[in-house]
Design an enzyme around this catalytic site. Structure first.
Site, short mmCIF file in Angstrom:
data_model
loop_
_atom_site.label_atom_id
_atom_site.label_comp_id
_atom_site.label_asym_id
_atom_site.label_seq_id
_atom_site.Cartn_x
_atom_site.Cartn_y
_atom_site.Cartn_z
N GLY A 175 0.83 -1.20 0.00
CA GLY A 175 0.00 0.00 0.00
C GLY A 175 0.87 1.24 0.00
N ASP A 176 0.23 2.41 -0.17
CA ASP A 176 0.92 3.70 -0.14
C ASP A 176 1.98 3.84 -1.24
OD1 ASP A 176 -0.58 4.22 2.19
OD2 ASP A 176 0.91 3.13 3.37
N LYS A 209 -0.74 5.00 -5.89
CA LYS A 209 -1.69 4.60 -6.94
C LYS A 209 -2.64 5.73 -7.31
CE LYS A 209 -3.04 1.47 -4.07
NZ LYS A 209 -1.98 1.58 -3.09
N GLY A 227 -6.01 5.86 1.50
CA GLY A 227 -5.89 7.32 1.44
C GLY A 227 -5.15 7.66 0.16
N GLN A 242 -4.83 -0.27 -1.22
CA GLN A 242 -3.84 -1.10 -0.51
C GLN A 242 -2.82 -1.66 -1.52
OE1 GLN A 242 -7.42 -1.69 0.55
NE2 GLN A 242 -6.87 0.01 1.85
N THR A 259 -4.82 -7.00 4.93
CA THR A 259 -6.13 -6.38 5.07
C THR A 259 -7.18 -7.47 4.80
OG1 THR A 259 -7.48 -4.46 4.47
CG2 THR A 259 -6.27 -5.52 2.66
N ARG A 303 5.19 5.67 8.66
CA ARG A 303 5.39 4.39 7.97
C ARG A 303 6.83 3.92 8.19
NH1 ARG A 303 2.93 7.35 2.74
NH2 ARG A 303 0.73 7.24 3.29
P1 IMP Z 1 -7.18 -2.81 7.90
O1 IMP Z 1 -7.24 -2.82 6.41
O2 IMP Z 1 -7.56 -1.49 8.51
O3 IMP Z 1 -7.92 -3.96 8.52
O4 IMP Z 1 -5.64 -3.02 8.32
C1 IMP Z 1 -4.94 -4.25 8.06
C2 IMP Z 1 -3.51 -3.97 7.65
O5 IMP Z 1 -3.49 -3.34 6.39
C3 IMP Z 1 -2.75 -3.06 8.59
O6 IMP Z 1 -1.39 -3.45 8.62
C4 IMP Z 1 -2.87 -1.69 7.94
O7 IMP Z 1 -1.82 -0.83 8.31
C5 IMP Z 1 -2.78 -2.10 6.48
N1 IMP Z 1 -3.43 -1.15 5.57
C6 IMP Z 1 -4.76 -1.03 5.32
N2 IMP Z 1 -4.99 -0.08 4.41
C7 IMP Z 1 -3.80 0.40 4.06
C8 IMP Z 1 -3.37 1.40 3.13
O8 IMP Z 1 -4.17 2.02 2.42
N3 IMP Z 1 -2.04 1.62 3.07
C9 IMP Z 1 -1.14 0.93 3.80
N4 IMP Z 1 -1.47 -0.01 4.67
C10 IMP Z 1 -2.80 -0.28 4.80
#
Ligand code: IMP
Length: 416
Positions: free
Chosen positions: A12-13, A16, A41, A243, A258, A324
């Site tokens: 993720g990040d 995109k 985000g 993600q 996730t 991060r």
């Molecule tokens: P969740 O998606 O909130 O359930 O989080 C599960 C895992 O995915 C965690 O390690 C979060 O930090 C990571 N995660 C979820 N969405 C993002 C994203 O948009 N960018 C980076 N990490 C993410």
């Protein structure tokens, strides 16, 4: 009838959002978010350089608003319109969606946005459960993502169409579930502060409920086959992943993932398109790697380099504000994602940040390999060409585009 799919190949990040925005500017007729929820985000800069962050809304809403409002816009001569879609694989917190629309301060009409009636709702109970059980354990974003998908797969979810057609009944169900859960946790040793804060959140959810329902209901997709219909009409369809593949629920990184599939497979499930209908898969990678949350990070780098990358790259979550963790580009993980998704084209992001590292490394074949310092992001620069060659050779992907800065248009698209 071309379809392009933008995926993150790391954790993720990757950036995109700005890739989707750039392609939307003069190509996309339709932009589809296909998985995840407000945990994403996506940061983009509009034509005037103003920053916008979307969470559940497809990034195409930014350009479609610019096209609608005809802001001294260079693309005005061509009358274009973009349909943005939140597909059924996404989980939806309607209060957050309402706030996102307000915060972006955009004029979004039903012509611009359609939401699948089959999106499961994220309820206040899901957010409380995420905070209590998973935020500490897995480092989740605490947006209720996992618990909402759990209810969906257990076939207990409340869907967006239920909210639109039976809002009072849905409110009753949401309240009842929340109060039952409160009673359950009141008997355990749960921190009072979390419960109180969440009670405030629940109150804001229910207090604004009718206004929120009024605002979001109009976006209900009337015909669930709209994506296929638009495809058959020959529209340019852009699928926007959130993600990254390292967070795919169907991967060996489980449970540090996730709760959705940010992959080609996930996109097919959510859109109804078949694999022959995806023409180009664009994998987005940063020139280094960042990660939030728990789980292995073999290419994590030393403190000194990590702090340079974090500071210059502004590596703080666009959704949570969390710092991060930083490391070197891990081509082993990128290769896994390439194979699994049949990636055709790479887009390399933030090499301008990577240029600040004096002694850089790339991780591949399970070890760290030192490379030459990269001086400038330019096809005139020998050290940058060397970096591109390493990436092309190690991944087998010859089509590599790259960004030269964070703003719209600062992408050099590969001609190949
Ligand atoms: P969740 O998606 O909130 O359930 O989080 C599960 C895992 O995915 C965690 O390690 C979060 O930090 C990571 N995660 C979820 N969405 C993002 C994203 O948009 N960018 C980076 N990490 C993410």
């Amino acid at each position: 009838m071309p379809t392009k799919l933008v995926l993150g190949l790391q954790h993720g990040d990757e950036g995109k959002g700005r890739v989707v925005d750039d392609i939307s500017v003069d190509w996309a007729d339709v932009v589809v978010r296909f998985q995840g929820g407000g945990n994403a985000g996506h940061t983009v800069y509009d034509e005037e350089g103003k920053k916008h962050v979307t969470h559940i809304l497809p990034v195409g809403v930014i350009i479609s608003n610019e096209l609608n409002t005809l802001k001294k816009y260079k693309y005005n001569e061509v009358k274009r319109h973009i349909t943005n879609i939140i597909a059924r694989g996404c989980v939806l917190n309607v209060l957050d969606l309402y706030n996102e629309i307000k915060d972006l301060d955009l004029d979004i009409t039903t012509n611009d946005l359609q939401i699948s009636g089959y999106c499961p709702l994220i309820e206040p109970t899901h957010i409380l459960l995420d905070r209590l059980k998973y935020q500490g354990k897995l480092g989740t974003t605490a947006r209720g993502i996992g618990p909402a998908y759990s209810d969906f797969y257990a076939r207990d979810a409340i869907l967006f169409k239920d909210l639109v057609y039976n809002p009072e009944e849905v409110l009753y169900r949401i309240q009842e579930k929340f109060f039952n859960f409160q009673t359950e946790i009141a008997q355990s040793n749960v921190e009072g502060e979390v419960i109180n804060e969440n009670f405030d959140y629940f109150n804001s959810w229910t207090k604004n409920y009718r206004e929120v329902v009024d605002c979001v209901s109009k976006f209900l997709m009337e015909d669930e086959s709209i994506i296929i219909d638009l495809y058959n009409e020959g529209k340019n369809i852009l699928l926007e992943g959130a993600q990254g593949c390292g967070l795919n629920i169907h991967s060996n990184n489980y449970p540090d993932v996730t709760s959705s599939a940010p992959t080609v497979g996930g996109a097919l499930n959510s859109t109804g398109l078949n694999h022959n209908q995806i023409d180009e898969v664009i994998g987005v990678i940063k020139a280094y790697k960042t990660k939030v949350g728990t789980g292995i990070f073999p290419s994590r780098c030393d403190e000194e380099n990590a702090s340079i990358l974090a500071k210059i790259g502004n590596e703080y979550g666009a959704t949570t504000g969390r710092p991060r963790k930083c490391g070197w580009l891990d081509l082993d993980e990128v290769n896994q994602a390439i194979k699994m998704n049949g990636v055709d084209h790479l887009c390399l992001i933030k090499t301008d940040v990577f240029c600040n590292i004096e002694k850089p490394f790339i991780y591949h074949d399970s070890e760290l390999n030192e490379i030459s310092k990269v001086n400038h992001v330019s096809l005139e620069d020998k050290s940058f060409i060397e970096l591109l060659e390493i990436i092309k050779t190690k991944t087998g992907i010859k089509k590599v585009s790259f960004t030269t800065g964070p703003k719209r248009g600062e992408i050099v698209w590969s001609e190949m």
